[in-house]
Design a protein around this motif. Structure first.
Motif, PDB file in Angstrom:
ATOM      1  N   VAL A  97      37.716  57.335 -61.762  1.00 58.29           N
ATOM      2  CA  VAL A  97      36.670  56.352 -61.433  1.00 58.29           C
ATOM      3  C   VAL A  97      35.374  57.060 -61.043  1.00 58.29           C
ATOM      4  O   VAL A  97      34.288  56.657 -61.473  1.00 58.29           O
ATOM      5  N   LYS A  98      35.479  58.119 -60.256  1.00 56.84           N
ATOM      6  CA  LYS A  98      34.274  58.871 -59.862  1.00 56.84           C
ATOM      7  C   LYS A  98      33.545  59.410 -61.091  1.00 56.84           C
ATOM      8  O   LYS A  98      32.332  59.273 -61.222  1.00 56.84           O
ATOM      9  N   LYS A  99      34.294  60.022 -62.009  1.00 55.78           N
ATOM     10  CA  LYS A  99      33.683  60.560 -63.234  1.00 55.78           C
ATOM     11  C   LYS A  99      33.122  59.439 -64.114  1.00 55.78           C
ATOM     12  O   LYS A  99      32.060  59.590 -64.716  1.00 55.78           O
ATOM     13  N   ALA A 100      33.826  58.333 -64.178  1.00 53.70           N
ATOM     14  CA  ALA A 100      33.356  57.196 -64.976  1.00 53.70           C
ATOM     15  C   ALA A 100      32.036  56.666 -64.422  1.00 53.70           C
ATOM     16  O   ALA A 100      31.119  56.346 -65.185  1.00 53.70           O
ATOM     17  N   LEU A 101      31.931  56.596 -63.111  1.00 48.17           N
ATOM     18  CA  LEU A 101      30.683  56.109 -62.505  1.00 48.17           C
ATOM     19  C   LEU A 101      29.543  57.109 -62.681  1.00 48.17           C
ATOM     20  O   LEU A 101      28.376  56.718 -62.785  1.00 48.17           O
ATOM     21  N   GLU A 102      29.874  58.402 -62.738  1.00 45.56           N
ATOM     22  CA  GLU A 102      28.846  59.401 -63.060  1.00 45.56           C
ATOM     23  C   GLU A 102      28.332  59.186 -64.480  1.00 45.56           C
ATOM     24  O   GLU A 102      27.128  59.282 -64.735  1.00 45.56           O
ATOM     25  N   VAL A 103      29.243  58.893 -65.403  1.00 47.67           N
ATOM     26  CA  VAL A 103      28.851  58.588 -66.785  1.00 47.67           C
ATOM     27  C   VAL A 103      27.955  57.346 -66.801  1.00 47.67           C
ATOM     28  O   VAL A 103      26.928  57.316 -67.487  1.00 47.67           O
ATOM     29  N   TYR A 104      28.337  56.328 -66.041  1.00 44.95           N
ATOM     30  CA  TYR A 104      27.536  55.099 -65.955  1.00 44.95           C
ATOM     31  C   TYR A 104      26.127  55.424 -65.453  1.00 44.95           C
ATOM     32  O   TYR A 104      25.136  54.988 -66.042  1.00 44.95           O
TER      33      TYR A 104
ATOM     34  N   LEU B 152      44.937  48.495 -55.631  1.00 44.59           N
ATOM     35  CA  LEU B 152      43.621  48.959 -56.109  1.00 44.59           C
ATOM     36  C   LEU B 152      42.544  48.697 -55.064  1.00 44.59           C
ATOM     37  O   LEU B 152      41.671  49.538 -54.833  1.00 44.59           O
ATOM     38  N   ASP B 153      42.617  47.538 -54.424  1.00 42.54           N
ATOM     39  CA  ASP B 153      41.643  47.194 -53.391  1.00 42.54           C
ATOM     40  C   ASP B 153      41.717  48.201 -52.240  1.00 42.54           C
ATOM     41  O   ASP B 153      40.685  48.694 -51.773  1.00 42.54           O
ATOM     42  N   ARG B 154      42.927  48.508 -51.773  1.00 38.70           N
ATOM     43  CA  ARG B 154      43.091  49.483 -50.685  1.00 38.70           C
ATOM     44  C   ARG B 154      42.571  50.862 -51.098  1.00 38.70           C
ATOM     45  O   ARG B 154      41.969  51.571 -50.298  1.00 38.70           O
ATOM     46  N   LEU B 155      42.803  51.230 -52.330  1.00 36.99           N
ATOM     47  CA  LEU B 155      42.399  52.549 -52.815  1.00 36.99           C
ATOM     48  C   LEU B 155      40.875  52.685 -52.908  1.00 36.99           C
ATOM     49  O   LEU B 155      40.306  53.702 -52.512  1.00 36.99           O
ATOM     50  N   PHE B 156      40.228  51.652 -53.419  1.00 38.44           N
ATOM     51  CA  PHE B 156      38.794  51.761 -53.709  1.00 38.44           C
ATOM     52  C   PHE B 156      37.870  51.198 -52.636  1.00 38.44           C
ATOM     53  O   PHE B 156      36.710  51.570 -52.568  1.00 38.44           O
ATOM     54  N   ARG B 157      38.337  50.281 -51.819  1.00 42.06           N
ATOM     55  CA  ARG B 157      37.483  49.611 -50.831  1.00 42.06           C
ATOM     56  C   ARG B 157      36.723  50.592 -49.929  1.00 42.06           C
ATOM     57  O   ARG B 157      35.548  50.372 -49.650  1.00 42.06           O
ATOM     58  N   PRO B 158      37.335  51.701 -49.474  1.00 47.76           N
ATOM     59  CA  PRO B 158      36.574  52.618 -48.616  1.00 47.76           C
ATOM     60  C   PRO B 158      35.394  53.304 -49.330  1.00 47.76           C
ATOM     61  O   PRO B 158      34.480  53.796 -48.686  1.00 47.76           O
ATOM     62  N   HIS B 159      35.430  53.328 -50.649  1.00 43.53           N
ATOM     63  CA  HIS B 159      34.424  54.079 -51.413  1.00 43.53           C
ATOM     64  C   HIS B 159      33.444  53.195 -52.187  1.00 43.53           C
ATOM     65  O   HIS B 159      32.324  53.617 -52.466  1.00 43.53           O
ATOM     66  N   TYR B 160      33.882  52.012 -52.563  1.00 47.28           N
ATOM     67  CA  TYR B 160      33.099  51.173 -53.472  1.00 47.28           C
ATOM     68  C   TYR B 160      33.181  49.708 -53.059  1.00 47.28           C
ATOM     69  O   TYR B 160      34.100  49.306 -52.345  1.00 47.28           O
TER      70      TYR B 160
ATOM     71  N   GLU C 271      48.601  57.896 -60.250  1.00 44.81           N
ATOM     72  CA  GLU C 271      48.442  58.752 -59.074  1.00 44.81           C
ATOM     73  C   GLU C 271      47.099  58.387 -58.440  1.00 44.81           C
ATOM     74  O   GLU C 271      46.073  58.422 -59.120  1.00 44.81           O
ATOM     75  N   ASN C 272      47.106  58.055 -57.157  1.00 42.77           N
ATOM     76  CA  ASN C 272      45.880  57.613 -56.490  1.00 42.77           C
ATOM     77  C   ASN C 272      44.743  58.623 -56.612  1.00 42.77           C
ATOM     78  O   ASN C 272      43.610  58.253 -56.950  1.00 42.77           O
ATOM     79  N   ASP C 273      45.033  59.896 -56.339  1.00 38.76           N
ATOM     80  CA  ASP C 273      43.977  60.920 -56.408  1.00 38.76           C
ATOM     81  C   ASP C 273      43.418  61.034 -57.823  1.00 38.76           C
ATOM     82  O   ASP C 273      42.210  61.175 -58.020  1.00 38.76           O
ATOM     83  N   GLU C 274      44.305  60.960 -58.794  1.00 37.65           N
ATOM     84  CA  GLU C 274      43.878  61.044 -60.193  1.00 37.65           C
ATOM     85  C   GLU C 274      43.001  59.839 -60.568  1.00 37.65           C
ATOM     86  O   GLU C 274      41.958  59.994 -61.209  1.00 37.65           O
ATOM     87  N   LEU C 275      43.403  58.653 -60.135  1.00 43.49           N
ATOM     88  CA  LEU C 275      42.618  57.449 -60.440  1.00 43.49           C
ATOM     89  C   LEU C 275      41.262  57.490 -59.740  1.00 43.49           C
ATOM     90  O   LEU C 275      40.250  57.087 -60.324  1.00 43.49           O
ATOM     91  N   LEU C 276      41.225  57.987 -58.522  1.00 42.17           N
ATOM     92  CA  LEU C 276      39.934  58.136 -57.822  1.00 42.17           C
ATOM     93  C   LEU C 276      39.001  59.083 -58.580  1.00 42.17           C
ATOM     94  O   LEU C 276      37.810  58.818 -58.710  1.00 42.17           O
ATOM     95  N   ILE C 277      39.547  60.178 -59.090  1.00 47.17           N
ATOM     96  CA  ILE C 277      38.741  61.131 -59.868  1.00 47.17           C
ATOM     97  C   ILE C 277      38.257  60.488 -61.163  1.00 47.17           C
ATOM     98  O   ILE C 277      37.088  60.639 -61.546  1.00 47.17           O
TER      99      ILE C 277
END
Length: 176
Positions: A102-109, A6-14, A94-100
């Motif tokens: 999270v992106k949508k969840a943060l838009e909701v936030y 999870l850290d590797r997946l999200f660290r570049p973005h968040y 799926e990494n791409d699916e989880l990124l999407i």
């Protein structure tokens, strides 16, 4: 290995905070302004649902995602009802699916925060309008009182003048 993935997946973005236990995660949540929590259901000490449920009192606006490799209907039901989750994600993800997600969840936030701010602004404007309305009401009463006073003050001399005019008219009629 899940935390590292999870850290590797999200660290570049968040900005990412990780913890080995739910109790440690709640401690991190208390100390930081966190927008989104991804909690694994199976952890030491307490479950992911318990973490998400307890996180509500710490940061109610935070978006909550439950991650699990087990299809436990009771856990899902509790996650929805008690943990107020945004999404339930099964492992392996799926990494791409989880990124999407999270992106949508943060838009909701962001929308929730914007809505709260607009509601606060609207509340303040309503208070200002009520105060201005009260001030206008006081000014209207003062204006009515002033007009009544002026009307009375002008009527008395006008009535006297009217009486003098009638007297003069009757005198001039008698003279002719």
């Amino acid at each position: 290995s899940i935390l590292k993935a999870l850290d590797r997946l999200f660290r570049p973005h968040y900005q990412v905070f990780t913890s080995e236990t739910g109790v440690e995660g709640l401690s991190i949540l208390k100390k930081n302004n966190i927008s989104l929590i991804i909690s694994d259901q199976r952890m030491r000490e307490i479950t992911g649902v318990e973490v998400l449920e307890k996180s509500i009192s710490i940061n109610p606006e935070c978006i909550r995602i439950l991650l699990t490799g087990y299809s436990d209907i009771k856990a899902l039901e509790d996650a929805i009802n008690l943990g107020k989750i945004y999404q339930y994600v099964t492992k392996p993800w799926e990494n791409d699916e989880l990124l999407i997600i999270v992106k949508k969840a943060l838009e909701v936030y962001d929308l929730r925060i914007e809505l709260q701010e607009k509601n606060r602004l609207l509340e303040n404007q309503n208070k200002e309008l009520l105060l201005a309305n009260k001030e206008l009401s006081v000014l209207d009463k003062a204006k009515e009182s002033f007009i009544g006073l002026i009307s009375h003050e002008l009527k008395t001399p006008l009535m006297s003048m009217s009486g003098f005019c009638e007297s003069l008219q009757s005198i001039t009629k008698d003279d002719h």
